[in-house]
Design a protein around this motif. Structure first.
Motif, PDB file in Angstrom:
ATOM      1  N   LYS A 132     -17.702  31.105  40.448  1.00 42.61           N
ATOM      2  CA  LYS A 132     -17.586  30.748  39.034  1.00 42.61           C
ATOM      3  C   LYS A 132     -17.670  31.992  38.150  1.00 42.61           C
ATOM      4  CE  LYS A 132     -19.544  26.939  37.484  1.00 42.61           C
ATOM      5  NZ  LYS A 132     -20.570  25.897  37.236  1.00 42.61           N
ATOM      6  N   THR A 133     -18.516  32.930  38.529  1.00 44.99           N
ATOM      7  CA  THR A 133     -18.654  34.169  37.769  1.00 44.99           C
ATOM      8  C   THR A 133     -17.364  34.980  37.838  1.00 44.99           C
ATOM      9  OG1 THR A 133     -21.008  34.222  38.279  1.00 44.99           O
ATOM     10  CG2 THR A 133     -20.024  36.266  37.506  1.00 44.99           C
ATOM     11  N   GLU A 134     -16.774  35.055  39.018  1.00 46.99           N
ATOM     12  CA  GLU A 134     -15.520  35.793  39.182  1.00 46.99           C
ATOM     13  C   GLU A 134     -14.388  35.145  38.395  1.00 46.99           C
ATOM     14  OE1 GLU A 134     -14.955  35.892  43.383  1.00 46.99           O
ATOM     15  OE2 GLU A 134     -16.404  37.494  43.683  1.00 46.99           O
ATOM     16  N   ALA A 135     -14.445  33.804  38.280  1.00 44.64           N
ATOM     17  CA  ALA A 135     -13.396  33.073  37.560  1.00 44.64           C
ATOM     18  C   ALA A 135     -13.678  33.038  36.059  1.00 44.64           C
ATOM     19  CB  ALA A 135     -13.291  31.658  38.112  1.00 44.64           C
ATOM     20  N   ARG A 136     -14.736  33.705  35.630  1.00 40.16           N
ATOM     21  CA  ARG A 136     -15.122  33.797  34.222  1.00 40.16           C
ATOM     22  C   ARG A 136     -15.334  32.424  33.585  1.00 40.16           C
ATOM     23  NH1 ARG A 136     -14.003  38.704  35.018  1.00 40.16           N
ATOM     24  NH2 ARG A 136     -12.951  40.335  34.029  1.00 40.16           N
ATOM     25  N   GLY A 137     -16.105  31.595  34.287  1.00 39.13           N
ATOM     26  CA  GLY A 137     -16.491  30.299  33.731  1.00 39.13           C
ATOM     27  C   GLY A 137     -15.504  29.175  33.981  1.00 39.13           C
ATOM     28  N   ALA A 138     -14.370  29.474  34.581  1.00 41.53           N
ATOM     29  CA  ALA A 138     -13.396  28.419  34.867  1.00 41.53           C
ATOM     30  C   ALA A 138     -13.962  27.476  35.924  1.00 41.53           C
ATOM     31  CB  ALA A 138     -12.088  29.032  35.359  1.00 41.53           C
ATOM     32  N   GLU A 139     -13.500  26.248  35.898  1.00 39.69           N
ATOM     33  CA  GLU A 139     -13.965  25.254  36.863  1.00 39.69           C
ATOM     34  C   GLU A 139     -13.506  25.648  38.267  1.00 39.69           C
ATOM     35  OE1 GLU A 139     -16.217  22.400  37.380  1.00 39.69           O
ATOM     36  OE2 GLU A 139     -16.370  23.210  35.379  1.00 39.69           O
ATOM     37  N   VAL A 140     -14.357  25.383  39.238  1.00 37.03           N
ATOM     38  CA  VAL A 140     -14.042  25.656  40.632  1.00 37.03           C
ATOM     39  C   VAL A 140     -13.341  24.426  41.198  1.00 37.03           C
ATOM     40  CG1 VAL A 140     -15.018  26.182  42.889  1.00 37.03           C
ATOM     41  CG2 VAL A 140     -16.034  27.176  40.848  1.00 37.03           C
ATOM     42  N   SER A 141     -12.175  24.620  41.800  1.00 35.58           N
ATOM     43  CA  SER A 141     -11.413  23.489  42.331  1.00 35.58           C
ATOM     44  C   SER A 141     -12.018  23.016  43.654  1.00 35.58           C
ATOM     45  CB  SER A 141      -9.956  23.890  42.555  1.00 35.58           C
ATOM     46  OG  SER A 141      -9.854  24.763  43.655  1.00 35.58           O
ATOM     47  N   PRO A 142     -11.760  21.759  44.019  1.00 35.33           N
ATOM     48  CA  PRO A 142     -12.255  21.254  45.308  1.00 35.33           C
ATOM     49  C   PRO A 142     -11.745  22.080  46.489  1.00 35.33           C
ATOM     50  CG  PRO A 142     -11.501  19.438  43.932  1.00 35.33           C
ATOM     51  CD  PRO A 142     -11.134  20.707  43.220  1.00 35.33           C
ATOM     52  N   GLU A 143     -10.524  22.609  46.392  1.00 29.53           N
ATOM     53  CA  GLU A 143      -9.981  23.422  47.469  1.00 29.53           C
ATOM     54  C   GLU A 143     -10.790  24.710  47.629  1.00 29.53           C
ATOM     55  OE1 GLU A 143      -7.955  22.239  44.923  1.00 29.53           O
ATOM     56  OE2 GLU A 143      -7.099  20.599  46.080  1.00 29.53           O
TER      57      GLU A 143
END
Length: 148
Positions: A37-48
């Motif tokens: 989540k930190t690497e994605a800058r707060g974006a939601e983490v997908s189930p995949e």
């Protein structure tokens, strides 16, 4: 419910039950989710992505298990297998060998693959379609077997 919420609930349960092995494994999973989540800058983490995290963690523990067993460290190998069992509970049900073979035959038919030369085309489709249901090594071995 997202994997993160499920893991948080499981951590609370493990703390109440004083299950150190489960707690260690669950905290490691939570750590990896937070890192993603930190690497994605707060974006939601997908189930995949969540499934990929779990599969990667199981693979790491399998590798550690093999190394510890080779070195005669059965005490550490046991810890790794116990943690694998905890993490596997959060993965979708794994396909049996027969089910995997059936699914890959369908994919080979859909892609029109006829020989080992078409391995990459089949693997790409199979990896996406069977993500979380089987590990990459099993998929690869089955594809090679069916195409040869």
């Amino acid at each position: 419910m997202s994997l993160e919420n499920t893991i948080n609930d499981a951590i609370k349960t493990a703390m109440r039950e004083k299950d150190k092995t489960a707690l260690d494994a669950l905290r490691a999973v939570k750590s990896q989710i937070i890192l993603l989540k930190t690497e994605a800058r707060g974006a939601e983490v997908s189930p995949e992505q969540e499934i990929a995290i779990l599969q990667r963690m199981i693979k790491q523990r399998k590798d550690s298990y093999e190394q510890f067993t080779a070195q005669g460290r059965d005490d550490l190998a046991t810890v790794e297998t116990d943690q694998m069992k905890v993490i596997e509970k959060f993965l979708p049900a794994q396909l049996s060998t027969a089910e995997l073979e059936t699914e890959i035959k369908k994919i080979i038919e859909e892609t029109g693959a006829t020989s080992v030369k078409d391995l990459g085309k089949v693997m790409g489709t199979a990896s996406k379609a069977l993500a979380g249901k089987s590990d990459g090594k099993s998929i690869s071995e089955m594809v090679k077997k069916l195409l040869s």
